[in-house]
Design a protein around this motif. Structure first.
Motif, PDB file in Angstrom:
ATOM      1  N   THR A 119     -46.251 -53.087  -9.412  1.00 35.75           N
ATOM      2  CA  THR A 119     -46.123 -51.667  -9.695  1.00 35.75           C
ATOM      3  C   THR A 119     -44.747 -51.210  -9.226  1.00 35.75           C
ATOM      4  N   VAL A 120     -43.976 -50.616 -10.116  1.00 36.24           N
ATOM      5  CA  VAL A 120     -42.603 -50.229  -9.805  1.00 36.24           C
ATOM      6  C   VAL A 120     -42.385 -48.773 -10.187  1.00 36.24           C
ATOM      7  N   ALA A 121     -41.813 -48.005  -9.266  1.00 32.83           N
ATOM      8  CA  ALA A 121     -41.400 -46.636  -9.550  1.00 32.83           C
ATOM      9  C   ALA A 121     -39.879 -46.607  -9.641  1.00 32.83           C
ATOM     10  N   ARG A 122     -39.360 -45.927 -10.647  1.00 33.82           N
ATOM     11  CA  ARG A 122     -37.907 -45.837 -10.851  1.00 33.82           C
ATOM     12  C   ARG A 122     -37.479 -44.374 -10.799  1.00 33.82           C
ATOM     13  N   TYR A 123     -36.451 -44.104 -10.001  1.00 27.02           N
ATOM     14  CA  TYR A 123     -35.931 -42.759  -9.844  1.00 27.02           C
ATOM     15  C   TYR A 123     -34.489 -42.718 -10.345  1.00 27.02           C
ATOM     16  N   THR A 124     -34.236 -41.904 -11.370  1.00 24.90           N
ATOM     17  CA  THR A 124     -32.899 -41.757 -11.928  1.00 24.90           C
ATOM     18  C   THR A 124     -32.374 -40.375 -11.563  1.00 24.90           C
ATOM     19  N   LEU A 125     -31.294 -40.342 -10.802  1.00 23.50           N
ATOM     20  CA  LEU A 125     -30.729 -39.070 -10.381  1.00 23.50           C
ATOM     21  C   LEU A 125     -30.143 -38.333 -11.582  1.00 23.50           C
ATOM     22  N   ARG A 126     -30.647 -37.130 -11.834  1.00 24.96           N
ATOM     23  CA  ARG A 126     -30.177 -36.341 -12.968  1.00 24.96           C
ATOM     24  C   ARG A 126     -29.019 -35.427 -12.555  1.00 24.96           C
ATOM     25  N   LYS A 127     -29.225 -34.662 -11.466  1.00 25.28           N
ATOM     26  CA  LYS A 127     -28.192 -33.737 -11.017  1.00 25.28           C
ATOM     27  C   LYS A 127     -28.452 -33.329  -9.575  1.00 25.28           C
ATOM     28  N   VAL A 128     -27.425 -32.751  -8.947  1.00 25.09           N
ATOM     29  CA  VAL A 128     -27.536 -32.193  -7.609  1.00 25.09           C
ATOM     30  C   VAL A 128     -26.914 -30.808  -7.642  1.00 25.09           C
ATOM     31  N   GLU A 129     -27.730 -29.777  -7.365  1.00 23.55           N
ATOM     32  CA  GLU A 129     -27.248 -28.401  -7.384  1.00 23.55           C
ATOM     33  C   GLU A 129     -27.825 -27.633  -6.203  1.00 23.55           C
ATOM     34  N   LYS A 130     -26.945 -26.938  -5.479  1.00 21.56           N
ATOM     35  CA  LYS A 130     -27.354 -26.074  -4.375  1.00 21.56           C
ATOM     36  C   LYS A 130     -28.267 -26.799  -3.387  1.00 21.56           C
ATOM     37  N   GLY A 131     -27.915 -28.045  -3.079  1.00 16.82           N
ATOM     38  CA  GLY A 131     -28.654 -28.792  -2.078  1.00 16.82           C
ATOM     39  C   GLY A 131     -29.973 -29.363  -2.546  1.00 16.82           C
ATOM     40  N   VAL A 132     -30.219 -29.333  -3.864  1.00 14.35           N
ATOM     41  CA  VAL A 132     -31.462 -29.875  -4.415  1.00 14.35           C
ATOM     42  C   VAL A 132     -31.129 -30.955  -5.441  1.00 14.35           C
ATOM     43  N   ALA A 133     -31.783 -32.108  -5.315  1.00 14.89           N
ATOM     44  CA  ALA A 133     -31.573 -33.230  -6.234  1.00 14.89           C
ATOM     45  C   ALA A 133     -32.746 -33.329  -7.196  1.00 14.89           C
ATOM     46  N   ASP A 134     -32.435 -33.452  -8.473  1.00 12.14           N
ATOM     47  CA  ASP A 134     -33.453 -33.629  -9.509  1.00 12.14           C
ATOM     48  C   ASP A 134     -33.422 -35.067 -10.012  1.00 12.14           C
ATOM     49  N   PHE A 135     -34.603 -35.686 -10.090  1.00 10.00           N
ATOM     50  CA  PHE A 135     -34.740 -37.061 -10.559  1.00 10.00           C
ATOM     51  C   PHE A 135     -35.662 -37.104 -11.772  1.00 10.00           C
ATOM     52  N   ASP A 136     -35.350 -37.973 -12.709  1.00  8.55           N
ATOM     53  CA  ASP A 136     -36.320 -38.399 -13.709  1.00  8.55           C
ATOM     54  C   ASP A 136     -37.085 -39.571 -13.112  1.00  8.55           C
ATOM     55  N   VAL A 137     -38.403 -39.551 -13.237  1.00  5.35           N
ATOM     56  CA  VAL A 137     -39.251 -40.577 -12.637  1.00  5.35           C
ATOM     57  C   VAL A 137     -39.959 -41.363 -13.733  1.00  5.35           C
ATOM     58  N   SER A 138     -40.007 -42.668 -13.581  1.00 10.51           N
ATOM     59  CA  SER A 138     -40.835 -43.509 -14.452  1.00 10.51           C
ATOM     60  C   SER A 138     -41.557 -44.527 -13.582  1.00 10.51           C
ATOM     61  N   ALA A 139     -42.729 -44.948 -14.030  1.00 15.23           N
ATOM     62  CA  ALA A 139     -43.522 -45.915 -13.264  1.00 15.23           C
ATOM     63  C   ALA A 139     -44.188 -46.880 -14.225  1.00 15.23           C
ATOM     64  N   THR A 140     -44.274 -48.141 -13.823  1.00 16.39           N
ATOM     65  CA  THR A 140     -44.943 -49.156 -14.631  1.00 16.39           C
ATOM     66  C   THR A 140     -45.926 -49.933 -13.765  1.00 16.39           C
ATOM     67  N   LEU A 141     -47.030 -50.326 -14.391  1.00 13.22           N
ATOM     68  CA  LEU A 141     -48.065 -51.121 -13.737  1.00 13.22           C
ATOM     69  C   LEU A 141     -48.321 -52.362 -14.563  1.00 13.22           C
ATOM     70  N   ASP A 142     -48.376 -53.508 -13.910  1.00 10.64           N
ATOM     71  CA  ASP A 142     -48.701 -54.773 -14.573  1.00 10.64           C
ATOM     72  C   ASP A 142     -49.543 -55.585 -13.601  1.00 10.64           C
ATOM     73  N   MET A 143     -50.862 -55.603 -13.820  1.00 14.36           N
ATOM     74  CA  MET A 143     -51.763 -56.281 -12.896  1.00 14.36           C
ATOM     75  C   MET A 143     -52.618 -57.291 -13.647  1.00 14.36           C
ATOM     76  N   LYS A 144     -52.766 -58.462 -13.048  1.00 13.82           N
ATOM     77  CA  LYS A 144     -53.610 -59.506 -13.621  1.00 13.82           C
ATOM     78  C   LYS A 144     -54.444 -60.131 -12.512  1.00 13.82           C
ATOM     79  N   LEU A 145     -55.692 -60.380 -12.828  1.00  9.76           N
ATOM     80  CA  LEU A 145     -56.581 -61.092 -11.912  1.00  9.76           C
ATOM     81  C   LEU A 145     -57.301 -62.171 -12.691  1.00  9.76           C
ATOM     82  N   ASP A 146     -57.137 -63.399 -12.277  1.00 12.96           N
ATOM     83  CA  ASP A 146     -57.789 -64.540 -12.924  1.00 12.96           C
ATOM     84  C   ASP A 146     -58.395 -65.385 -11.814  1.00 12.96           C
ATOM     85  N   ALA A 147     -59.671 -65.158 -11.559  1.00 14.28           N
ATOM     86  CA  ALA A 147     -60.279 -65.747 -10.374  1.00 14.28           C
ATOM     87  C   ALA A 147     -61.711 -66.162 -10.642  1.00 14.28           C
ATOM     88  N   THR A 148     -62.261 -66.849  -9.686  1.00  9.62           N
ATOM     89  CA  THR A 148     -63.682 -67.155  -9.654  1.00  9.62           C
ATOM     90  C   THR A 148     -64.283 -66.394  -8.496  1.00  9.62           C
TER      91      THR A 148
END
Length: 319
Positions: free
Chosen positions: A211-240
């Motif tokens: 599971t990975v979260a990605r933060y892309t900095l969009r801008k910084v204005e008046k002491g506040v940072a805005d990020f675009d966020v994306s997240a991906t999940l890839d899970m596998k279970l192969d068990a007995t």
């Protein structure tokens, strides 16, 4: 997979959302420094609303007989769809001043109220206790690492059979190399949330969870940072999976049960951070996931899930 095992996996994934996390600090030349640690003398409250909608269906196996198809239709016809859950979480984060050795005490509590659940479109809305209850933990920040992590009894019950203290200390410290990284507008930083979720009797290599979260900095204005966020999940279970314990009346132990599960998901959102005190003013995420699980009778269970998270943060008074 037993109900208890599935509960461990779901609880661990959900709890990772309930722990303190900050993602920005002071500005530097034409960018910011990225931080995952809270500042000393921090007193913040994060209010989160979450809506989860799940739809399930069973795909018949290719060689299914007419009798089996009728039986399957009768069973799946009783399955409520969609299942909708609405819940709220209030999280408090407090840190002390640094002592003479530079150690900072961290206290956090996540208070989860009642949860609303609706089984099927048009069905009645039921109010049920949240299974995770109230969760608290304490830790010490020492040179950028979490030490002496201790969880409340409620946290231990949510993750039966697991060492929650060691599990989350490992998760926290896995992000330590990101502390202080410089990020400029348009640049992205990745945060892997790869948690070990041991299942009794199952080799650790049987579970792959990325599971990975990605933060892309969009801008910084008046002491506040805005990020675009994306997240991906890839899970596998192969068990007995271990067979249920034999009863006194049975003559032999049941054979182990093969179990497979795959889950993939992706989501997008926004993150707004106030740099001076590393406060999440706003954090939204719209996440969609699909899970497939072969059933013992050869049919295939599919589940679609959509989770919408809306978080707002504020500064609060010292206790």
């Amino acid at each position: 997979m037993s109900t208890q095992s599935m509960r461990r996996m779901i609880s661990a994934a959900f709890l990772s959302l309930c722990l303190p996390f900050t993602a920005a600090a002071q500005t530097v030349a034409k960018g910011i420094e990225f931080h995952v640690l809270p500042l000393p003398n921090t007193h913040q409250q994060l209010d989160t609303q979450m809506r989860m909608e799940m739809r399930m269906k069973v795909l018949p196996k290719p060689d299914i007989s007419d009798a089996e198809r009728e039986k399957l239709a009768a069973t799946t016809g009783k399955m409520p769809s969609p299942i909708v859950m609405n819940s709220k979480l209030t999280q408090r984060i407090d840190t002390s001043a640094a002592d003479k050795q530079g150690l900072i005490k961290v206290q956090s509590e996540a208070l989860m109220g009642m949860m609303e659940m609706q089984l099927g479109a048009g069905g009645p809305v039921q109010t049920v206790p949240n299974p995770l209850g109230d969760m608290r933990f304490s830790a010490v920040l020492n040179k950028g690492r979490y030490e002496d992590v201790k969880f409340s009894e409620a946290m231990g019950k949510a993750l039966p059979g697991m060492d929650a203290n060691a599990l989350f200390a490992k998760m926290f410290n896995a992000m330590a190399p990101l502390e202080g990284a410089v990020l400029k507008p348009g640049e992205t930083i990745e945060l892997p949330f790869q948690m070990d979720m041991p299942l009794p009797g199952v080799d650790a290599s049987a579970l792959s969870n990325k599971t990975v979260a990605r933060y892309t900095l969009r801008k910084v204005e008046k002491g506040v940072a805005d990020f675009d966020v994306s997240a991906t999940l890839d899970m596998k279970l192969d068990a007995t999976m271990p067979a249920p314990a034999a009863s006194a009346a049975s003559e032999s132990q049941a054979a182990p049960v093969p179990f497979k599960l795959t889950a993939k998901g992706h989501g997008k959102g926004l993150l707004r951070m106030r740099l001076a005190d590393r406060l999440m003013l706003l954090n939204t995420l719209d996440f969609n996931a699909e899970m497939e699980m072969p059933m013992p009778d050869g049919n295939l269970m599919q589940m679609q899930m959509r989770m919408v998270v809306d978080l707002k943060g504020k500064t609060v008074k010292k206790r």
